[in-house]
Scaffold this motif. Structure first.
Motif, PDB file in Angstrom:
ATOM      1  N   ASP A 132      -6.514  -2.106   6.447  1.00  0.00           N
ATOM      2  CA  ASP A 132      -7.516  -3.092   5.994  1.00  0.00           C
ATOM      3  C   ASP A 132      -8.229  -3.773   7.164  1.00  0.00           C
ATOM      4  O   ASP A 132      -8.879  -4.800   6.985  1.00  0.00           O
ATOM      5  N   GLN A 133      -8.123  -3.168   8.349  1.00  0.00           N
ATOM      6  CA  GLN A 133      -8.708  -3.795   9.536  1.00  0.00           C
ATOM      7  C   GLN A 133     -10.098  -3.274   9.882  1.00  0.00           C
ATOM      8  O   GLN A 133     -10.644  -3.609  10.931  1.00  0.00           O
TER       9      GLN A 133
ATOM     10  N   MET B 167       0.848  -1.191   0.000  1.00  0.00           N
ATOM     11  CA  MET B 167       0.000   0.000   0.000  1.00  0.00           C
ATOM     12  C   MET B 167       0.879   1.235   0.000  1.00  0.00           C
ATOM     13  O   MET B 167       1.903   1.288   0.698  1.00  0.00           O
TER      14      MET B 167
ATOM     15  N   GLU C  50       8.312   4.000   9.745  1.00  0.00           N
ATOM     16  CA  GLU C  50       7.143   3.619   8.953  1.00  0.00           C
ATOM     17  C   GLU C  50       5.872   3.905   9.737  1.00  0.00           C
ATOM     18  O   GLU C  50       5.785   3.628  10.933  1.00  0.00           O
TER      19      GLU C  50
ATOM     20  N   ILE D 237      -0.435   2.241   8.186  1.00  0.00           N
ATOM     21  CA  ILE D 237      -0.532   1.772   6.801  1.00  0.00           C
ATOM     22  C   ILE D 237      -0.853   0.274   6.761  1.00  0.00           C
ATOM     23  O   ILE D 237      -1.673  -0.173   5.961  1.00  0.00           O
ATOM     24  N   ARG D 238      -0.226  -0.475   7.642  1.00  0.00           N
ATOM     25  CA  ARG D 238      -0.472  -1.918   7.679  1.00  0.00           C
ATOM     26  C   ARG D 238      -1.764  -2.263   8.398  1.00  0.00           C
ATOM     27  O   ARG D 238      -2.160  -3.432   8.459  1.00  0.00           O
ATOM     28  N   PHE D 239      -2.431  -1.228   8.937  1.00  0.00           N
ATOM     29  CA  PHE D 239      -3.647  -1.445   9.711  1.00  0.00           C
ATOM     30  C   PHE D 239      -4.886  -1.005   8.927  1.00  0.00           C
ATOM     31  O   PHE D 239      -6.003  -1.140   9.396  1.00  0.00           O
TER      32      PHE D 239
ATOM     33  N   PRO E 188       2.778   3.011  11.236  1.00  0.00           N
ATOM     34  CA  PRO E 188       2.191   1.699  11.530  1.00  0.00           C
ATOM     35  C   PRO E 188       0.747   1.563  11.059  1.00  0.00           C
ATOM     36  O   PRO E 188       0.243   0.453  10.894  1.00  0.00           O
TER      37      PRO E 188
ATOM     38  N   GLU F  57       2.170   5.263   0.459  1.00  0.00           N
ATOM     39  CA  GLU F  57       2.135   6.230   1.545  1.00  0.00           C
ATOM     40  C   GLU F  57       0.991   7.207   1.309  1.00  0.00           C
ATOM     41  O   GLU F  57       0.657   7.551   0.187  1.00  0.00           O
TER      42      GLU F  57
END
Length: 273
Positions: A195-196, A1, A187, A191-193, A189, A3
């Motif tokens: 899709d939650q 994904m 980074e 960004i990795r979250f 954090p 930035e």
């Protein structure tokens, strides 16, 4: 994904704070606490009339600019814009120290610099940036730029004497300061979250504020649950219902990468099963 795109409002503010054109001006008088000047071109001829507001006259303490300037004196000043009446406003303080100005204008936003933490306060952190003129402390890190996580005090992240590496947000000649960011080199954090959304999680209440609670969802990630979503009862503040550290089950309603926030909703019975 990818930035998240930078906030255009923040970028506009940064552009306004970047150093302006340096002009040679001649003092013609004073208007209250402001310094009236005329621009001088390369041939030394008088040109446009301008104004140096009192707060842009010097970084030194003074009762009145006449303590520092006299009529007929020539000096360097930086253009800072035009006010509604169209008159050019300038900053003499931005050019007061040639060594400091030369140091500051070399910094472009995004440049990575090193330095040593000078002092830590509840409002931010002062940093001695490598290469700065002797006797000065030019770096500053605002609390929101220290870390992605929720903290109660900057001392949880850095301490005086610590060597750090940070990214330049903006170098301001008028304030004599370089605004830095530690978290820009980390980074995001969230960004990795992203899709939650819809997921149900249980975590401790990290902080209680008058209009809701922040819940720790993962390392460096907190979500906000509004008081209206916390209960249907008629209560004035969340601490009438819950305590910090108490475990609570919530549902992720929204992940906003642009504003870097997670909005939560109460988890229903069906969500818990």
């Amino acid at each position: 994904m990818s930035e998240p795109a930078p906030d255009p409002r923040v970028q506009s503010l940064i552009n306004q704070l970047r150093p302006g054109v340096v002009r040679t001006v001649k003092v013609t008088g004073f208007d209250g606490a402001d310094v009236l000047v005329q621009l001088v071109d390369a041939e030394g001829e008088r040109a446009e009339i301008g104004r140096i507001p009192r707060y842009e006259a010097s970084m030194r303490r003074m009762e009145h600019p006449s303590e520092l300037f006299e009529v007929g004196q020539e000096l360097k000043a930086e253009e800072i814009g035009r006010w509604r009446e169209g008159q050019l406003h300038l900053s003499a303080r931005a050019c007061e120290s040639p060594a400091l100005r030369s140091f500051l204008v070399a910094f472009e936003p995004g440049r990575v610099v090193a330095g040593t933490v000078s002092s830590v306060h509840n409002f931010g952190v002062f940093v001695h940036v490598d290469g700065e003129p002797d006797g000065l402390c030019t770096g500053f890190i605002r609390v929101p730029d220290l870390t992605w996580g929720l903290i109660n005090h900057p001392s949880e992240v850095v301490e005086a004497g610590q060597r750090i590496t940070a990214e330049v947000i903006i170098a301001e000649t008028r304030s004599g300061q370089v605004t830095l960011s530690l978290k820009a080199l980390q980074e995001d954090p969230l960004i990795r979250f992203a899709d939650q959304v819809g997921r149900v999680l249980t975590g401790p209440i990290a902080k209680i504020v008058p209009f809701g609670v922040f819940v720790q969802l993962a390392p460096d990630i907190v979500g906000f649950l509004h008081l209206a979503d916390l209960t249907d009862e008629a209560v004035e503040t969340p601490d009438q219902l819950v305590d910090e550290g108490e475990m609570i089950t919530v549902k992720i309603a929204e992940v906003d990468l642009q504003r870097h926030r997670v909005r939560l909703s109460a988890a229903g019975e069906a969500d818990r099963t």
